[in-house]
Design a protein around this motif. Structure first.
Motif, PDB file in Angstrom:
ATOM      1  N   GLY A   9       0.823  -1.198   0.000  1.00  0.00           N
ATOM      2  CA  GLY A   9       0.000   0.000   0.000  1.00  0.00           C
ATOM      3  C   GLY A   9       0.854   1.244   0.000  1.00  0.00           C
ATOM      4  N   ARG A  11       0.501   5.576   0.995  1.00  0.00           N
ATOM      5  CA  ARG A  11      -0.343   6.673   1.463  1.00  0.00           C
ATOM      6  C   ARG A  11      -0.538   7.683   0.347  1.00  0.00           C
ATOM      7  NH1 ARG A  11       3.016   8.774   6.033  1.00  0.00           N
ATOM      8  NH2 ARG A  11       4.531   7.661   4.791  1.00  0.00           N
ATOM      9  N   HIS A  45      -4.324   5.461   6.597  1.00  0.00           N
ATOM     10  CA  HIS A  45      -2.988   5.787   7.091  1.00  0.00           C
ATOM     11  C   HIS A  45      -2.655   7.258   6.863  1.00  0.00           C
ATOM     12  CE1 HIS A  45      -2.094   1.377   7.360  1.00  0.00           C
ATOM     13  NE2 HIS A  45      -1.472   1.826   8.425  1.00  0.00           N
ATOM     14  N   TYR A 131      -0.813   2.923  14.011  1.00  0.00           N
ATOM     15  CA  TYR A 131      -0.443   2.879  12.595  1.00  0.00           C
ATOM     16  C   TYR A 131       0.090   1.504  12.171  1.00  0.00           C
ATOM     17  CZ  TYR A 131       1.803   4.564   8.232  1.00  0.00           C
ATOM     18  OH  TYR A 131       2.194   4.736   6.929  1.00  0.00           O
ATOM     19  N   GLN A 135      -1.579  -1.342   9.613  1.00  0.00           N
ATOM     20  CA  GLN A 135      -0.799  -1.875   8.497  1.00  0.00           C
ATOM     21  C   GLN A 135      -0.733  -3.404   8.562  1.00  0.00           C
ATOM     22  OE1 GLN A 135       2.891   0.169   7.846  1.00  0.00           O
ATOM     23  NE2 GLN A 135       3.587  -1.256   6.276  1.00  0.00           N
ATOM     24  N   ASP A 138      -3.880  -4.694   7.209  1.00  0.00           N
ATOM     25  CA  ASP A 138      -3.886  -4.560   5.744  1.00  0.00           C
ATOM     26  C   ASP A 138      -3.296  -5.784   5.059  1.00  0.00           C
ATOM     27  OD1 ASP A 138      -4.755  -1.930   5.984  1.00  0.00           O
ATOM     28  OD2 ASP A 138      -2.738  -1.073   5.772  1.00  0.00           O
ATOM     29  N   GLN A 153      10.373   0.394   6.070  1.00  0.00           N
ATOM     30  CA  GLN A 153       9.169  -0.298   6.520  1.00  0.00           C
ATOM     31  C   GLN A 153       9.462  -1.651   7.165  1.00  0.00           C
ATOM     32  OE1 GLN A 153       5.791   0.829   6.253  1.00  0.00           O
ATOM     33  NE2 GLN A 153       6.956   2.728   6.016  1.00  0.00           N
TER      34      GLN A 153
END
Ligand code: TRP
Ligand code: SF4
Length: 400
Positions: A9, A11, A45, A131, A135, A138, A153
């Motif tokens: 993903g 933002r 997010h 957050y 995630q 997700d 990440q």
């Protein structure tokens, strides 16, 4: 069911630029030919940090989808969707929050980093702390195998692996697991069952990772097992419980890093980007006015490519021959900087031309984009709902 799916993903932060393209999207385009890919706009997010400027979200979401399509993400191969349009992500986030120790969230390094970096915003919110858990939802909701992301990440992927492990540990236990697993093995048919058990032994007794992979592949292609039995058999390979959620692996983007026009990281906030849909004239001008090695004050002053922001562009865009020409020309003052930049300008324009063309099609007919996203949301949701059924049931919410 545990196909080697990919989820990633982004933002919505406005127009995508060459840094995004070379750092991530180019990789997505490559991956979509090899794996089933799920790419989504992480609009929730975005709200964790920009909750007080909602007006920028909507436009950025559509711009981002158009940029993905322009850059070659192919809706015939990949599933493109918007996070908030698959509300199952939020449901999983809530359920996972029940088993998430606060300390795990507080310890994620991006938490304090970002709070310090974005000191002008008040990020002492519940949403921002959560957050990484959002995630995690997700990705875990698609039982994805790989998550292509950048270095920054990695702690988030580590975190989601820990959450998946904890979830399976708490909810994957069931009375009579061993017996149920053994019964499930029999359902594979005698030949496959024997192979499965051999591979399992090889992994458990000798730690043979290859055997583990082979056993998983064997399960993957089993058509005649129920979802529950598959979870048991995945779990039985490694331990003593069902594997309801899958621990994803990071797929580090082996990206050619492209810094910004001034040599810093390419970022809209530094005003040093080339946007994918910049007009060609603007692109030319931006590159022509790029700073170069400060030692080259006059045309006759020799320079050193190592000190020049243009050089990384040559690394990404030029072939060996052009690079040698530029390197030698710079060091001997044989070429001027504008001359040196020309092949870069040509290559960037050539790269962007087909993107602009593809984008135009979608700008002319926005319903095309909406339809792609609607279709993607439906596909994603179907898969998300399957996982949620399992998760709800495991957590005692299976009644209806
Ligand atoms: N946190 C990611 C970033 O800032 C965006 C993101 C949200 C993401 N959900 C995700 C990335 C799931 C991969 C998978 O880049
Ligand atoms: Fe940079 Fe090329 Fe100029 Fe050397 S000649 S300073 S590499 S732009």
């Amino acid at each position: 069911m545990y196909q080697e799916r990919i989820v990633s993903g982004m933002r919505p932060t406005g127009a995508l630029h060459l840094g995004h393209f070379h750092g991530a999207i180019k990789n997505w385009v490559r991956l979509q030919a090899e794996y089933p890919c799920y790419f989504f706009v992480a609009d929730w997010h975005a709200l964790t940090t920009h909750y007080d400027t909602p007006e920028v979200i909507e436009q950025s979401v559509w711009d981002m989808v158009i940029d993905w399509l322009a850059a070659g993400v192919d809706p015939a191969q990949s599933v493109l969707f918007i996070q908030s349009r698959v509300p199952e992500h939020a449901e999983l986030h809530t359920l996972l929050s029940m088993i998430t120790p606060l300390g795990w969230l507080e310890r994620v390094p991006t938490y304090k980093d970002q709070q310090e970096k974005l000191a002008d915003r008040d990020l002492s919110t519940y949403g921002f702390l959560g957050y990484p858990l959002l995630q995690a939802a997700d990705v875990l909701i698609y039982r994805a195998k790989f998550v292509p992301v950048g270095e920054d990440q990695v702690p988030h992927i580590e975190f989601m692996r820990e959450i998946a492990r904890r979830f399976n540990h708490i909810y994957g236990r069931e009375p009579g697991f061993e017996d149920k697993a053994k019964t499930a093995v029999k359902h594979m048919g005698s030949k496959k069952a024997k192979l499965y058990l051999q591979l399992r032994t090889r992994f458990q007794e000798q730690g043979d990772e290859g055997a583990l992979d082979a056993a998983r592949a064997l399960l993957e292609e089993q058509q005649n097992l129920s979802v529950g039995d598959k979870e048991r058999l995945y779990g039985y390979l490694e331990g003593s419980g069902r594997m309801i959620l899958v621990e994803p692996d990071v797929l580090l983007t082996e990206a050619s890093k492209l810094p910004g026009l001034d040599g810093q990281k390419m970022s809209k906030s530094y005003n040093n980007t080339v946007a994918l849909r910049d007009d060609p004239e603007v692109v030319k001008k931006k590159i022509r006015t790029m700073p170069t090695d400060p030692a080259r004050v006059r045309r006759n002053d020799p320079g050193n490519p190592a000190n020049c922001p243009v050089w990384p562009f040559h690394i990404v865009y030029s072939d060996e021959k052009t690079r040698q020409w530029a390197d030698a020309g710079c060091r001997t003052a044989g070429i001027g900087c504008l001359e040196c930049k020309q092949p870069v300008i040509d290559s960037v324009l050539a790269e962007l031309a087909p993107m602009r063309e593809r984008a135009q099609k979608y700008l002319d007919d926005p319903t095309l984009v909406k339809n792609i996203v609607t279709d993607g949301c439906e596909k994603a949701q179907k898969l998300a709902q399957e996982t949620m059924r399992e998760v709800r049931e495991a957590m005692g919410l299976g009644y209806s």
